[in-house]
Design an enzyme around this catalytic site. Structure first.
Site, PDB file in Angstrom:
ATOM      1  N   CYS A   1       0.725  -1.087  -0.042  1.00 38.04           N
ATOM      2  CA  CYS A   1      -0.107   0.009  -0.007  1.00 38.04           C
ATOM      3  C   CYS A   1       0.850   1.245  -0.107  1.00 38.04           C
ATOM      4  CB  CYS A   1      -0.755   0.205   1.307  1.00 38.04           C
ATOM      5  SG  CYS A   1      -2.095  -1.234   1.250  1.00 38.04           S
TER       6      CYS A   1
ATOM      7  N   ARG B   1       3.957  -0.306  -4.946  1.00 44.45           N
ATOM      8  CA  ARG B   1       3.521  -0.998  -3.634  1.00 44.45           C
ATOM      9  C   ARG B   1       2.207  -1.749  -3.432  1.00 44.45           C
ATOM     10  NH1 ARG B   1       6.561   1.662   0.230  1.00 44.45           N
ATOM     11  NH2 ARG B   1       5.440   1.208   2.082  1.00 44.45           N
TER      12      ARG B   1
ATOM     13  N   TRP C   1      -2.556  -2.720  -1.517  1.00 43.94           N
ATOM     14  CA  TRP C   1      -2.541  -4.117  -1.733  1.00 43.94           C
ATOM     15  C   TRP C   1      -3.314  -4.819  -0.830  1.00 43.94           C
ATOM     16  CZ3 TRP C   1      -0.159  -8.129   1.122  1.00 43.94           C
ATOM     17  CH2 TRP C   1       0.016  -9.261   0.395  1.00 43.94           C
TER      18      TRP C   1
ATOM     19  N   ASN D   1      -1.284   2.388   5.444  1.00 42.42           N
ATOM     20  CA  ASN D   1      -0.528   1.335   5.315  1.00 42.42           C
ATOM     21  C   ASN D   1      -0.040   0.643   6.337  1.00 42.42           C
ATOM     22  OD1 ASN D   1       2.817   1.439   4.262  1.00 42.42           O
ATOM     23  ND2 ASN D   1       1.485  -0.208   3.817  1.00 42.42           N
ATOM     24  N   GLY D   2      -0.603  -0.681   6.315  1.00 45.88           N
ATOM     25  CA  GLY D   2       0.141  -1.479   7.494  1.00 45.88           C
ATOM     26  C   GLY D   2      -1.177  -2.462   7.927  1.00 45.88           C
TER      27      GLY D   2
ATOM     28  N   GLU E   1      16.671 -18.023  -8.338  1.00 45.97           N
ATOM     29  CA  GLU E   1      16.320 -16.479  -8.659  1.00 45.97           C
ATOM     30  C   GLU E   1      15.777 -16.514 -10.215  1.00 45.97           C
ATOM     31  OE1 GLU E   1      15.743 -13.876  -7.331  1.00 45.97           O
ATOM     32  OE2 GLU E   1      16.062 -12.225  -8.732  1.00 45.97           O
TER      33      GLU E   1
ATOM     34  N   LYS F   1      12.220 -15.224 -11.036  1.00 47.33           N
ATOM     35  CA  LYS F   1      11.741 -14.157 -12.117  1.00 47.33           C
ATOM     36  C   LYS F   1      10.462 -14.719 -12.994  1.00 47.33           C
ATOM     37  CE  LYS F   1      13.168 -11.593 -10.451  1.00 47.33           C
ATOM     38  NZ  LYS F   1      13.541 -11.298  -9.224  1.00 47.33           N
TER      39      LYS F   1
ATOM     40  N   GLU G   1       7.128 -14.565 -11.073  1.00 39.89           N
ATOM     41  CA  GLU G   1       6.354 -13.513 -10.600  1.00 39.89           C
ATOM     42  C   GLU G   1       5.901 -12.831 -11.984  1.00 39.89           C
ATOM     43  OE1 GLU G   1       9.212 -11.300  -7.253  1.00 39.89           O
ATOM     44  OE2 GLU G   1      10.471 -11.864  -9.269  1.00 39.89           O
TER      45      GLU G   1
ATOM     46  N   HIS H   1      16.537 -36.617  -7.325  1.00 37.79           N
ATOM     47  CA  HIS H   1      15.961 -37.406  -5.894  1.00 37.79           C
ATOM     48  C   HIS H   1      14.343 -36.761  -6.169  1.00 37.79           C
ATOM     49  CE1 HIS H   1      19.373 -38.706  -4.498  1.00 37.79           C
ATOM     50  NE2 HIS H   1      20.197 -37.673  -4.613  1.00 37.79           N
TER      51      HIS H   1
ATOM     52  N   LYS I   1       6.110  -4.634  -4.318  1.00 39.77           N
ATOM     53  CA  LYS I   1       7.464  -4.442  -4.243  1.00 39.77           C
ATOM     54  C   LYS I   1       7.756  -4.275  -2.674  1.00 39.77           C
ATOM     55  CE  LYS I   1      11.495  -2.865  -6.403  1.00 39.77           C
ATOM     56  NZ  LYS I   1      11.669  -4.174  -6.830  1.00 39.77           N
TER      57      LYS I   1
HETATM   58  C1  G6P Z   1       8.673  -8.639  -2.558  1.00 39.27           C
HETATM   59  C2  G6P Z   1       9.189  -8.075  -3.611  1.00 39.27           C
HETATM   60  C3  G6P Z   1      10.472  -8.907  -3.981  1.00 39.27           C
HETATM   61  C4  G6P Z   1      11.483  -8.661  -2.979  1.00 39.27           C
HETATM   62  C5  G6P Z   1      11.050  -9.191  -1.343  1.00 39.27           C
HETATM   63  C6  G6P Z   1      12.048  -8.741  -0.442  1.00 39.27           C
HETATM   64  O1  G6P Z   1       8.355  -9.786  -2.478  1.00 39.27           O
HETATM   65  O2  G6P Z   1       8.218  -8.322  -4.733  1.00 39.27           O
HETATM   66  O3  G6P Z   1      11.031  -8.433  -5.195  1.00 39.27           O
HETATM   67  O4  G6P Z   1      12.590  -9.473  -3.252  1.00 39.27           O
HETATM   68  O5  G6P Z   1       9.623  -8.149  -1.249  1.00 39.27           O
HETATM   69  O6  G6P Z   1      12.104  -7.154  -0.473  1.00 39.27           O
HETATM   70  P1  G6P Z   1      13.137  -6.533   0.073  1.00 39.27           P
HETATM   71  O7  G6P Z   1      12.761  -4.963  -0.126  1.00 39.27           O
HETATM   72  O8  G6P Z   1      13.141  -6.813   1.559  1.00 39.27           O
HETATM   73  O9  G6P Z   1      14.197  -6.819  -0.558  1.00 39.27           O
END
Ligand code: G6P
Length: 615
Positions: A2, A27, A75, A101-102, A488, A492, A495, A511, A610
Site C-alpha cells: 500500500c 507498492r 495491496w 499502510n500497515g 532467482e 523471475k 513473478e 531425487h 514491491k
Molecule cells: C517482495 C518483492 C521482491 C523482494 C521481496 C523482499 O516480495 O516483490 O522483489 O525481493 O519483497 O523485499 P526487500 O525489499 O526486503 O528486498
C-alpha cells in the site's frame, strides 16, 4: 504494501495526489482512491477497484477541486480488492477520511467495542475500524483532530502509516507512523506526504523521515510540528536533503521499468562498487566493516536474514563469505527466523538484506537479533529507509530506485556488496590472500563492461523466448554458487509470467524433479566454467536422455555443452564467485521476454507488491 500520499498547499491537490499514486503503484495496485477537501467545505471521496488509471477514468467529469487531500493505492490484506474496501475510509458521519499502510492487529476487539457503541461498518477492512475509532474519540472527548488521532493510536496494536483529513478543516493534515514508512516533503508554502520519497521528487528536496511512534500536524501556514504518540516529547524535525532525480524515476525510453532496470546494470554496478576498491585492486574498503572490524574478527558466526530475491542474494553471500572469511554462515528467511527459536548471542553478526529497507519480517528479525545483543549489519538500497536506520551499521547497494516489482538490479547489487563484504572482512580476518582479493576486485571493477557484453544477448534471448512462451512448467538447475541463481531465475519467471518454475540444486534433481521431465518441460541450466562444471554436464545428460529440452548458460567458448544442450547462451568468464551476477542477467531477460510474449504487465504483476510491509 500500500502506498499513501497527502498534500496541503496552494495548488490543486488532485493532480499531485494522482502523480504520487503512480509513483507508489509498485507498492500495490488492487484499488486506489482519493479524498479531497473542497473549497465549499465538502469532503469528496472517490475510489475504485484496480489500478490508478481506473480511478482516473472513474473520476472523469467529477469535481476534484481542493488544495488539501490524501490518496492511497492498495495491496489487499483485510477484505477483497473492491470499491468498498478501497481507501480512503471515512467515518460513519463522513467527517473524517483516512488512508493507511500497515495492519491493525487488534481491529477485531476495537470493532466489537465500537459496534457496541452503535457504530456500523461498511467494509471488511481493519482501516475502517481506525477511522471510526478516531471519530469516536473525537466525539467523546470533544477534542481536536490531532488529539483524537493520537488518543486512538494509543489504543491500536499493529503497524501503520496514516494520513487523516477532516471535513470543514481545510488547513490541517495529520499523519503518523509505526513500523510503516512515511516521508514528509517540505516545500515553499506546501507540504507533501508519502510512503517514500518518489512522489515528492521534483517538488522539493527537503524531507523529514517520520520516526516510529511519531505523529505530525501539518498546517497550511505553519511550520511542521512533530510529537510523540506515547509521550509528551516534542521532537525537532530532522530536515534532510533528498538525493533523487526525476530522471531516475522515469522509463527513459524503455517500454517498461523492468527492462530499463535490466539494461541499467552496467551503470548501477559501477555505482555500487565506486570508492570501495582501491586503485591497485589490492584492498576492498567497506567503511561499515572496517569501522566495526572487531565485530567481524571476533564473530562466532554470521547469520543472514532476508526475504524473496534478497534471500537468494543471501544464499550466494553465505557461499562467498564462508569461502573468503572461513566462518560459518547461516541464511534464514526473515519470516521464519523469529519463529524458529533462534539461538543468537552477542558474538554473532546478523546481516539483514533488503532492497526496500521496509520489509516487515526483516525488520522484526533485526529487532530480535538486537535484543539478543548481536551486531546487526544492513545491506539496503533505499537511502533513509527503516532498515538502515534500525541497524548498527551497513552498506547501501546504491543501484538507484528500483520500480519494476520483480527485482533485477537490486539483486546484482546485493550480490556485489556481499562479495565486497566477504573480501573486506576476509582481509581483516586474514583469511584471504592478496592475489585472490586482487583478481576478484579487478573482475568487480570490470563488471560494468562484462554486463554490457551479456546484454548483447538480448535479441537472441528474445528469439529464444518465442519457442518457450507456452511451456507450462520450467525447471532451473545450478550448483554451488549458481544454485541460488537457479532459484532467482525461476522466481523471475513465476513473478512476471505466472508460469510455474522450480529452482533446484542440479544434483538433487535425480531425487524427485527428474520424474517431471518430458518433452513439455524445458530445463534452464546455469553451467559456467567453474569447479562443478563436469558434474553439471552429467546432470544435463540426465535431462536430455529423458527427452527434456535444455537451455544452458555457459562460459564463452564452451564447446562441450553445445553438443548436448538445445540452446547455449554464452557469458564472459569471471571468477567463480561472480558468476551468479553475470548469469542472472540472461535469466532476467528470458523471464522478461516470455512475460511480454504472454502480454503480461511485467512492472505490476498480479497479486505482488514491491515492498512487503505486512507480516
Ligand atoms: C517482495 C518483492 C521482491 C523482494 C521481496 C523482499 O516480495 O516483490 O522483489 O525481493 O519483497 O523485499 P526487500 O525489499 O526486503 O528486498
Amino acid at each position: 504494501m500500500c502506498g499513501i500520499v497527502g498534500y496541503i498547499g496552494d495548488k490543486q491537490a488532485y493532480d499531485i495526489l494522482i502523480h504520487g499514486l503512480h509513483r507508489l503503484e509498485y507498492r500495490g495496485y488492487d484499488s486506489a482512491g482519493v479524498a479531497i477537501e473542497h473549497e465549499t467545505g465538502e469532503l469528496n471521496v472517490y475510489k475504485s477497484k484496480g489500478k490508478v488509471t481506473e480511478l482516473e477514468s472513474s473520476v472523469e467529469g467529477k469535481d476534484t477541486g481542493g488544495t488539501l487531500g490524501i490518496a492511497h493505492t492498495r495491496w489487499a490484506t483485510h477484505g477483497e480488492p473492491n470499491d468498498v474496501n478501497a481507501h480512503p475510509h471515512v467515518s460513519e458521519d463522513r467527517t473524517l477520511a483516512l488512508v493507511h499502510n500497515g495492519t491493525i492487529e487488534n481491529y477485531g476487539v476495537l470493532k466489537t467495542a465500537l459496534m457496541q457503541h452503535g457504530y456500523h461498518f461498511s467494509s471488511e477492512t481493519d482501516t475502517e475500524v481506525l477511522v471510526q475509532l478516531i471519530s469516536y474519540v473525537k466525539h467523546t472527548n470533544r477534542c481536536s483532530l490531532f488529539d483524537a488521532v493520537r488518543e486512538a493510536l494509543r489504543q491500536v496494536e499493529g503497524a501503520y502509516a496514516i494520513a487523516v483529513v477532516e471535513k470543514g478543516n481545510p488547513d490541517m493534515l495529520v499523519v503518523a507512523r509505526k513500523s510503516s514508512p512515511l516521508v514528509i516533503g517540505i516545500g515553499d508554502g506546501e507540504t507533501f506526504v508519502a510512503s517514500d520519497a518518489t512522489p515528492i521528487v521534483g517538488y522539493t528536496d527537503k524531507v523529514v523521515y517520520l520516526k516510529d511512534n511519531e505523529i505530525a500536524v501539518i498546517r497550511r501556514d505553519a511550520p511542521l510540528e512533530v510529537h510523540s504518540i506515547d509521550s509528551i516529547q516534542h521532537p525537532v524535525p530532522d530536515i534532510q536533503t533528498l538525493k533523487l532525480s526525476v530522471e531516475q524515476l522515469e522509463k527513459g525510453g524503455y517500454d517498461t521499468f523492468m527492462l530499463k532496470e535490466i539494461f541499467s546494470q552496467p551503470g548501477t554496478l559501477r555505482d555500487c562498487i565506486r570508492g570501495r576498491i582501491t586503485n591497485d585492486c589490492k584492498r576492498v574498503v567497506l567503511s561499515g566493516v572496517i569501522e566495526n572490524r572487531d565485530r567481524f574478527i571476533n564473530a562466532n558466526r554470521i547469520v543472514i536474514v532476508a526475504c524473496g530475491t534478497s534471500w537468494h542474494a543471501a544464499l550466494i553471500g553465505k557461499r562467498v563469505i564462508q569461502e573468503m572469511c572461513r566462518i560459518s554462515v547461516e541464511v534464514e528467511y526473515a519470516s521464519e527466523f523469529r519463529y524458529g527459536c533462534p539461538y543468537i548471542t552477542d558474538r554473532d553478526v546478523v546481516i539483514a538484506i533488503s532492497q526496500s529497507g521496509e520489509t516487515a519480517d526483516t525488520l522484526a528479525a533485526i529487532q530480535l537479533a538486537k535484543s539478543k545483543g548481536a551486531f546487526v549489519y544492513g545491506i539496503c538500497n533505499v537511502v533513509g529507509a527503516s532498515i538502515p536506520r534500525d541497524t548498527d551499521s551497513g552498506t547501501y547497494i546504491h543501484v538507484g530506485p528500483e520500480i519494476g516489482v520483480a527485482s533485477t538490479k537490486a539483486f546484482t547489487g546485493q550480490v556485489t556488496v556481499l562479495t565486497l563484504l566477504a573480501l573486506c572482512a576476509g582481509q581483516i580476518r586474514k583469511t584471504i590472500d592478496t592475489e585472490t582479493v586482487e583478481s576478484i576486485a579487478r573482475a568487480l571493477t570490470e563488471l560494468p563492461q562484462t554486463i554490457k557484453e551479456v546484454l548483447t544477448l538480448a535479441d537472441t534471448i528474445k528469439e529464444l523466448s518465442r519457442i518457450y512462451t507456452y511451456a507450462r512448467n520450467f525447471l532451473y538447475l545450478g550448483r554451488g554458487y549458481n544454485y541460488p541463481t537457479a532459484l532467482e531465475g525461476a522466481l523471475k519467471l513465476k513473478e512476471i509470467s505466472y508460469v510455474h518454475a522450480e529452482g533446484y540444486p542440479a544434483a538433487e534433481m535425480k531425487h524427485g524433479p527428474i520424474a517431471l521431465i518430458d518433452s513439455e518441460m524445458p530445463t534452464v541450466i546455469i553451467a559456467p566454467n567453474d569447479s562443478l562444471y563436469d558434474k553439471i554436464i552429467s546432470n544435463v545428460q540426465q535431462v536430455k536422455s529423458r527427452g527434456g529440452s535444455v537451455i544452458a548458460i555457459v562460459s564463452k567458448g564452451d564447446r562441450s555443452m553445445e553438443q548436448i544442450a538445445d540452446h547455449c547462451l554464452e557469458i564472459p568468464e569471471v571468477p567463480e564467485c561472480l558468476t551468479p551476477i553475470v548469469a542472472a542477467v540472461p535469466l532476467q531477460l528470458l523471464a522478461y521476454y516470455i512475460a511480454i510474449n504472454k502480454g503480461k504487465d511485467v512492472d505490476r504483476p498480479r497479486n505482488l507488491a514491491k515492498s512487503v510491509t505486512v507480516e
